[in-house]
Design a protein around this motif. Structure first.
Motif, short mmCIF file in Angstrom:
data_model
loop_
_atom_site.label_atom_id
_atom_site.label_comp_id
_atom_site.label_asym_id
_atom_site.label_seq_id
_atom_site.Cartn_x
_atom_site.Cartn_y
_atom_site.Cartn_z
N LYS A 1 0.82 -1.21 0.00
CA LYS A 1 0.00 0.00 0.00
C LYS A 1 0.86 1.26 0.00
O LYS A 1 0.63 2.20 0.77
N LEU A 2 1.83 1.30 -0.89
CA LEU A 2 2.67 2.49 -1.02
C LEU A 2 1.97 3.54 -1.88
O LEU A 2 1.29 3.21 -2.86
N ILE A 3 2.17 4.80 -1.51
CA ILE A 3 1.55 5.91 -2.25
C ILE A 3 2.63 6.66 -3.02
O ILE A 3 3.52 7.28 -2.42
N PRO A 4 2.60 6.62 -4.35
CA PRO A 4 3.63 7.28 -5.14
C PRO A 4 3.32 8.73 -5.43
O PRO A 4 2.15 9.14 -5.52
N SER A 5 4.38 9.51 -5.58
CA SER A 5 4.27 10.88 -6.08
C SER A 5 4.94 10.89 -7.45
O SER A 5 6.12 10.56 -7.57
N ILE A 6 4.17 11.25 -8.49
CA ILE A 6 4.64 11.11 -9.86
C ILE A 6 4.69 12.48 -10.53
O ILE A 6 3.71 13.23 -10.50
N SER A 7 5.82 12.79 -11.16
CA SER A 7 5.96 14.01 -11.95
C SER A 7 5.96 13.64 -13.43
O SER A 7 6.53 12.61 -13.83
N LEU A 8 5.32 14.48 -14.25
CA LEU A 8 5.14 14.19 -15.67
C LEU A 8 5.63 15.32 -16.54
O LEU A 8 5.83 16.45 -16.09
N SER A 9 5.84 15.02 -17.81
CA SER A 9 6.15 16.05 -18.79
C SER A 9 4.92 16.96 -18.96
O SER A 9 3.80 16.60 -18.60
N ALA A 10 5.15 18.13 -19.54
CA ALA A 10 4.09 19.14 -19.64
C ALA A 10 2.86 18.62 -20.38
O ALA A 10 2.98 17.94 -21.41
N ASN A 11 1.69 18.91 -19.83
CA ASN A 11 0.40 18.60 -20.44
C ASN A 11 0.10 17.11 -20.54
O ASN A 11 -0.81 16.70 -21.25
N ALA A 12 0.87 16.26 -19.82
CA ALA A 12 0.63 14.82 -19.84
C ALA A 12 -0.16 14.41 -18.60
O ALA A 12 -0.16 15.10 -17.58
N SER A 13 -0.83 13.27 -18.69
CA SER A 13 -1.57 12.72 -17.56
C SER A 13 -1.15 11.25 -17.39
O SER A 13 -0.58 10.64 -18.30
N VAL A 14 -1.46 10.68 -16.23
CA VAL A 14 -1.04 9.31 -15.96
C VAL A 14 -2.18 8.54 -15.28
O VAL A 14 -2.99 9.12 -14.54
N SER A 15 -2.22 7.25 -15.58
CA SER A 15 -3.20 6.36 -14.96
C SER A 15 -2.50 5.05 -14.61
O SER A 15 -1.82 4.46 -15.45
N PRO A 16 -2.65 4.59 -13.32
CA PRO A 16 -3.35 5.22 -12.20
C PRO A 16 -2.72 6.58 -11.84
O PRO A 16 -1.55 6.81 -12.10
#
Length: 368
Positions: A66-81
């Motif tokens: 049950k780890l909670i990640p913090s994710i950074s993305l390139s501009a205007n991108a989204s991620v799932s989950p």
């Protein structure tokens, strides 16, 4: 007139600025990258932008479910989950990154405990590698000054490996930090280094180098004793009941007192012994390049039986359920009755390896 020129110049600058703005490159709407990945206060992620994989090591005892990640993305991108939502990282987790133009890229995240299963492997490039068994990610690498032929040995948090630079090394199994190294005695007759696999028992490490067998303090590398054999020692030693057994290039098999190196007995075969002795039931089993398999009394060295093959033997024998197994370059794997030496069966594939990993680019393996 001067005011008119100034006005014209100002208009020209404004026009150029507008023209440059119109010709500016629009942002790439297809970029879809994970640029950062972390768990609060736990480990650092290694992101492979080409393979689209993410490896992160966390301390032992961490609940991976049950780890909670913090994710950074390139501009205007989204991620799932999405970032900030707990996931079960006890197995690889896939993330899909979607760019502004709708194209996607999948990333796979591997999370490992710091002391999860590790495989240690030496290479002909002179390096010892520690690799996570689950993922194949490199944990660390440590260098020697020569190629490595023997297998590494793991004991009490240290990994021992011999090198052709004529040194035996002890590295920390967790970090790869060198704890000590030991240089074997020079031998004018050969430039060979340490090809045998070391063995550790009762705080002593035993290994062969050129024409000697050495016994060192496993923790400090201090020499306890050394024994000069008749020929080169590529055979890896085996210790049992206070005796250390090994073979040499002149075809001799030795039994020494493990504490002081005093010779108890020796047996002479017809050619070099490069394999490792196998001991069971009071017998020492040894193979020779004279094409024979021998069973010797472990206390006296007297021959109990011998079995002839049609090819030389470099591979070490194996023992299971009162059966001795050995492969020969005649193309056969033999199963022999361990007490009598009589053949139980013979399996003949297309080819038999001459040794565990002696002819591979990467040499022997051990794991923790």
């Amino acid at each position: 007139m001067k005011k008119l020129k100034i006005f014209i110049n100002i208009c020209l600058l404004v026009f150029l600025a507008i023209a440059c703005k119109d010709k500016s490159v629009e942002p790439d709407t297809s970029v879809k990258e994970i640029t950062g990945f972390s768990f609060q206060g736990l480990g650092n992620a290694a992101i492979d932008r080409f393979k689209h994989t993410i490896f992160i090591n966390v301390p032992d005892g961490t609940d991976l479910s049950k780890l909670i990640p913090s994710i950074s993305l390139s501009a205007n991108a989204s991620v799932s989950p999405v970032s900030g939502v707990a996931q079960d990282f006890s197995k690889p987790v896939s993330y899909t990154v979607t760019s502004k133009d709708g194209s996607t890229q999948q990333y796979k995240v591997f999370v490992q405990l710091e002391n999860s299963d590790i495989v240690f492997i030496g290479s002909s490039n002179g390096k010892l590698y520690a690799v996570y068994a689950l993922t194949g990610q490199k944990k660390w690498e440590a260098g020697t000054a020569g190629y490595i032929l023997g297998s590494p040995t793991l004991n009490d948090g240290l990994v021992y490996i011999g090198s052709n630079d004529r040194k035996l090394y002890a590295f920390s199994a967790s970090t790869g930090e060198k704890k000590w190294d030991f240089s074997i005695d020079p031998d004018p007759g050969t430039d060979a280094g340490i090809n045998s696999t070391p063995m550790v028992t009762d705080g002593i490490i035993y290994f062969g180098g050129t024409n000697k067998l050495y016994a060192l303090d496993a923790l400090t590398g201090e020499k306890k004793w050394s024994f000069s054999a008749a020929g080169f020692v590529r055979s890896s030693p085996t210790v049992s009941n206070g005796l250390v057994y090994f073979g040499d290039g002149f075809g001799k098999c030795y039994a020494l007192n493990a504490k002081n190196g005093t010779k108890i007995w020796e047996f002479t075969s017809g050619a070099a012994i490069v394999s490792n002795p196998c001991i069971s039931g009071g017998l020492v089993y040894v193979t020779s390049t004279d094409q024979k398999i021998y069973a010797l009394d472990a206390r006296t060295g007297l021959k109990t039986w011998e079995f002839a093959t049609k090819g030389f033997i470099e591979s070490s024998p194996g023992f299971l359920n009162n059966t001795l197994f050995a492969g020969s370059t005649d193309g056969s794997l033999y199963a022999l009755d361990a007490l009598s030496g009589s053949k139980k069966w013979e399996f003949k594939p297309l080819a038999i390896s001459t040794g565990s990993l002696h002819h591979h680019w990467f040499r022997g393996i051990c794991s923790m």
